[in-house]
Design an enzyme around this catalytic site. Structure first.
Site, PDB file in Angstrom:
ATOM      1  N   TYR A   4       1.357   3.234  12.294  1.00 12.69           N
ATOM      2  CA  TYR A   4       1.557   3.613  11.153  1.00 12.69           C
ATOM      3  C   TYR A   4       3.282   3.638  10.819  1.00 12.69           C
ATOM      4  CZ  TYR A   4       1.753   5.864   6.282  1.00 12.69           C
ATOM      5  OH  TYR A   4       1.801   6.032   4.958  1.00 12.69           O
ATOM      6  N   LYS A  35       5.421   0.904   8.469  1.00  9.86           N
ATOM      7  CA  LYS A  35       6.238   1.357   7.407  1.00  9.86           C
ATOM      8  C   LYS A  35       7.764   1.114   7.704  1.00  9.86           C
ATOM      9  CE  LYS A  35       3.047   2.753   4.800  1.00  9.86           C
ATOM     10  NZ  LYS A  35       2.819   2.024   3.529  1.00  9.86           N
TER      11      LYS A  35
END
Length: 269
Positions: free
Chosen positions: A165, A169
């Site tokens: 994740y 990002k």
């Protein structure tokens, strides 16, 4: 003041159109509601048709100008159809919020290729295709266009169990910087909002993953992540919507290429 009165007041001056991807529930839904209150005509979008219909009805019943589109952000054609729908329905496209995204919580050594593809397809391809679709329309319009991306504190800091994740990002953050430079000549501003620990269903899933993989007690991860927030409370969806409202407004016309933290005081950059 009631939602209906707010909607009537807003529509007297509503001239701009916003698209928010992944806006049937969660942060995206809060963002869509706030932009509608701000006077935007809003196109909401989600892959889940049932949730999308509920969100559309709620906004419509409140008297706002809203249209709903079912689609998948990782499909380039869907993104261009979404932008076209906004123009066909409301006449133009002023703000495009690349909000749709997914989390991934697992020990790094257990991450499989299919999970990498899933997260990168949605969190990165989705932002790229949405930006392309929005920019192609905005560059041929008058006025300043706003493309607003969903980043995260995980785009500024690495976290255990969130490596994939975080990688996605960090990519969104870099993409925001680069496209802000490339699209400036068209009067398009590109910025990103970076939430912290928000009280949404996504964090319920993150907390559960810590239970399964780390042997945590329920809510232990949530409590650990939220205990040090300087503002003294977990984040609510409206906290994020407030920042997006600013980035969508004329007050942010002189801001571009920024990834702005809204986390109550967790990460400092």
């Amino acid at each position: 003041m009631s939602d209906n009165q707010n909607a009537q007041d807003s529509k007297t001056t509503a001239t701009k159109v916003a698209v928010v991807t992944g806006s049937a529930v969660g942060l995206g839904n809060a963002i869509a509601k706030r932009l509608a209150h701000d006077g935007f005509k809003v196109v909401i979008h989600d892959i889940n048709e049932d949730n999308l219909k509920k969100a559309e009805k709620e906004l419509t019943d409140a008297g706002f100008d809203v249209s709903a589109v079912v689609g998948n952000v990782l499909k380039r054609d869907d993104q261009f159809k979404l932008a076209k729908h906004a123009v066909d329905t409301f006449g133009r496209l002023d703000v495009f919020v690349n909000n749709a995204g997914v989390e991934s919580v697992a020990p790094f050594l257990e991450i499989e290729e299919s999970e990498i593809d899933r997260v990168f397809d949605i969190n990165i391809k989705g932002v790229i295709f949405g930006t392309q679709a929005a920019a192609e329309q905005m560059k041929n319009q008058d006025g300043i266009g706003k493309i607003i991306n969903a980043c995260s504190i995980a785009g500024h800091e690495g976290y255990e169990m969130l490596s994939l994740y975080c990688a996605s990002k960090f990519a969104v953050r870099a993409f925001t910087y680069a496209t802000a430079k490339e699209l400036a000549k068209y009067d398009i501003r590109v910025n990103a909002y970076c939430p912290g620990v928000a009280d949404t269903s996504m964090w319920e899933r993150i907390d559960q993953a810590f239970v399964e993989h780390k042997g945590y007690e329920p809510k232990q991860a949530w409590n650990e992540f939220t205990s040090g927030i300087l503002a003294g409370r977990p984040q609510q969806p409206n906290d994020v919507a407030n920042l997006v409202s600013f980035l969508a407004s004329e007050d942010s016309d002189y801001i571009t290429g920024q990834t702005i933290l809204t986390d109550g005081g967790m990460v400092f950059r």
